[in-house]
Design an enzyme around this catalytic site. Sequence first.
Site, PDB file in Angstrom:
ATOM      1  N   GLY A  57       0.856  -1.178   0.000  1.00 62.13           N
ATOM      2  CA  GLY A  57       0.000   0.000   0.000  1.00 62.13           C
ATOM      3  C   GLY A  57       0.895   1.231   0.000  1.00 62.13           C
ATOM      4  O   GLY A  57       1.822   1.326   0.827  1.00 62.13           O
ATOM      5  N   ARG A  99      10.437  -1.362  -4.431  1.00 64.33           N
ATOM      6  CA  ARG A  99       9.266  -1.429  -5.327  1.00 64.33           C
ATOM      7  C   ARG A  99       9.233  -0.132  -6.136  1.00 64.33           C
ATOM      8  O   ARG A  99       9.484   0.944  -5.583  1.00 64.33           O
ATOM      9  CB  ARG A  99       7.955  -1.612  -4.542  1.00 64.33           C
ATOM     10  CG  ARG A  99       7.822  -3.004  -3.928  1.00 64.33           C
ATOM     11  CD  ARG A  99       6.427  -3.261  -3.384  1.00 64.33           C
ATOM     12  NE  ARG A  99       5.464  -3.570  -4.436  1.00 64.33           N
ATOM     13  CZ  ARG A  99       4.156  -3.697  -4.225  1.00 64.33           C
ATOM     14  NH1 ARG A  99       3.664  -3.532  -3.006  1.00 64.33           N
ATOM     15  NH2 ARG A  99       3.334  -3.982  -5.208  1.00 64.33           N
ATOM     16  N   GLN A 203      -5.613  -8.918  -1.921  1.00 65.64           N
ATOM     17  CA  GLN A 203      -5.664  -7.870  -0.892  1.00 65.64           C
ATOM     18  C   GLN A 203      -7.111  -7.569  -0.499  1.00 65.64           C
ATOM     19  O   GLN A 203      -7.397  -7.167   0.628  1.00 65.64           O
ATOM     20  CB  GLN A 203      -5.011  -6.578  -1.397  1.00 65.64           C
ATOM     21  CG  GLN A 203      -3.507  -6.634  -1.542  1.00 65.64           C
ATOM     22  CD  GLN A 203      -3.068  -7.015  -2.939  1.00 65.64           C
ATOM     23  OE1 GLN A 203      -3.774  -7.721  -3.645  1.00 65.64           O
ATOM     24  NE2 GLN A 203      -1.897  -6.578  -3.352  1.00 65.64           N
ATOM     25  N   ASP A 244      -1.439   4.465  -6.242  1.00 63.61           N
ATOM     26  CA  ASP A 244      -0.004   4.327  -5.955  1.00 63.61           C
ATOM     27  C   ASP A 244       0.795   5.496  -6.503  1.00 63.61           C
ATOM     28  O   ASP A 244       1.877   5.808  -6.007  1.00 63.61           O
ATOM     29  CB  ASP A 244       0.533   3.013  -6.523  1.00 63.61           C
ATOM     30  CG  ASP A 244      -0.026   1.874  -5.710  1.00 63.61           C
ATOM     31  OD1 ASP A 244      -1.166   1.455  -5.977  1.00 63.61           O
ATOM     32  OD2 ASP A 244       0.648   1.452  -4.760  1.00 63.61           O
ATOM     33  N   ASN A 254      -3.007   2.464 -10.157  1.00 68.56           N
ATOM     34  CA  ASN A 254      -3.466   1.737  -8.973  1.00 68.56           C
ATOM     35  C   ASN A 254      -3.445   0.246  -9.282  1.00 68.56           C
ATOM     36  O   ASN A 254      -3.102  -0.163 -10.405  1.00 68.56           O
ATOM     37  CB  ASN A 254      -4.872   2.204  -8.562  1.00 68.56           C
ATOM     38  CG  ASN A 254      -5.262   1.697  -7.179  1.00 68.56           C
ATOM     39  OD1 ASN A 254      -4.465   1.761  -6.238  1.00 68.56           O
ATOM     40  ND2 ASN A 254      -6.453   1.154  -7.034  1.00 68.56           N
TER      41      ASN A 254
HETATM   42  O1  MRU Z   1       0.604  -4.169  -4.425  1.00 72.11           O
HETATM   43  P1  MRU Z   1       0.017  -3.359  -3.306  1.00 72.11           P
HETATM   44  O2  MRU Z   1      -0.805  -4.184  -2.355  1.00 72.11           O
HETATM   45  O3  MRU Z   1       1.062  -2.528  -2.601  1.00 72.11           O
HETATM   46  O4  MRU Z   1      -0.978  -2.357  -4.018  1.00 72.11           O
HETATM   47  C1  MRU Z   1      -1.694  -1.456  -3.236  1.00 72.11           C
HETATM   48  C2  MRU Z   1      -2.668  -0.652  -4.018  1.00 72.11           C
HETATM   49  O5  MRU Z   1      -2.741  -0.745  -5.225  1.00 72.11           O
HETATM   50  C3  MRU Z   1      -3.497   0.336  -3.261  1.00 72.11           C
HETATM   51  O6  MRU Z   1      -4.732   0.501  -3.881  1.00 72.11           O
HETATM   52  C4  MRU Z   1      -2.768   1.694  -3.255  1.00 72.11           C
HETATM   53  O7  MRU Z   1      -1.465   1.547  -2.776  1.00 72.11           O
HETATM   54  C5  MRU Z   1      -3.468   2.687  -2.457  1.00 72.11           C
HETATM   55  S1  MRU Z   1      -3.238   2.375  -0.746  1.00 72.11           S
HETATM   56  C6  MRU Z   1      -3.877   3.568   0.184  1.00 72.11           C
END
Ligand code: MRU
Length: 353
Positions: A57, A99, A203, A244, A254
Amino acid sequence: MQSMPLNIPADADKAIVWTNDRLYLLDQRVLPTQETYLELQTAAATADAIHDMVVRGAPAIGVTAAFGVVLAARESYQSHGSAWKEGVTTGMDRLAASRPTAVNLFWALERMQGVISGLDTGDPEPRLLQEAKQIHEEDVASCRRLGDLGAELIESTTSVITHCNAGALATGGYGTALGVIRSAWADGKIERVYADETRPWLQGSRLTAWELHKDDIPVTLITDGAAACRMQTGGIGWIIVGSDRIAANGDVANKIGTYSLVVAAKHHGIKVMVAAPTSTIDMSAASGSEIPIESRDPVEVLNCGGKRLGAPGVDAWNPVFDVTPAELVDVIVTEKGIVHSPNMKKISEMMAS
Ligand code: MRU
């Protein structure tokens, strides 16, 4: 990374904990079946934890990286003494490589670097820890503010669909998309939340459903492929997601599947809200085509629950984010305000405010 019992119950609002001079992360890979904190002692271990999805996130990655810099500085001060600035870069480089898509990571590293530049040769930990704690606290405050602002946009009680996890687990606490949903629920405006399960890391089913259920907010899990059908059935007022990285023109990166969700929403005349703190906005990316999109191991798609389900010999494509063009987004909500029908001019004005 060590699995350590922490003397607090696992809590979405405490996904990142700094206590007794140590960093603990709630291991999001094993939620909801196990509620375990891992202790991180080095910047390299923190970078691995980000890469391996212990914490995920965008805002949560940024907060974690800030604490990772504290660990990098501690390590470097222990080994290099007054020349600690020479060693700290190695740890920060490891964190930066963990990342690529969530810009909050780079935003937090830059902010910590700004503090480092102003420090002398003495022990850097107290000042850096203060900054990391401040980044954490500010993120929670931003989520609460944008949550309340987003909730005001929901006119009457309705059901909503969300994708991935943009909750307390994904932030310093409270959440972005789930922050809006929490505030709207408190105002009596949420009938039910439909959570896309969000393949391949799930998730939605593992994290969003866990968080909302704990808060007694009615949540129903749907497969990603069921979202358009659920919209067709009626009663969905909003799609509410996090991000993101948002480009200067309002294009939104996202979790993979957000783009198709939004395309389906447009077909059904359903409004789309993107909730994110301004630390997610990258004014140096003119449009979404400049946002680096992370690709992960195809095994994540071929496997489910640690078991190979894909046909033997078959390959998989695993981009983990997609870009939704700004013209499909009705509103971007940040702690600084609301941008309707986002474009570069409106976003620049909001950022400058
Ligand atoms: O791969 P992730 O679980 O890190 O991806 C997270 C997302 O895509 C969320 O929607 C994004 O980070 C917004 S979190 C407030």
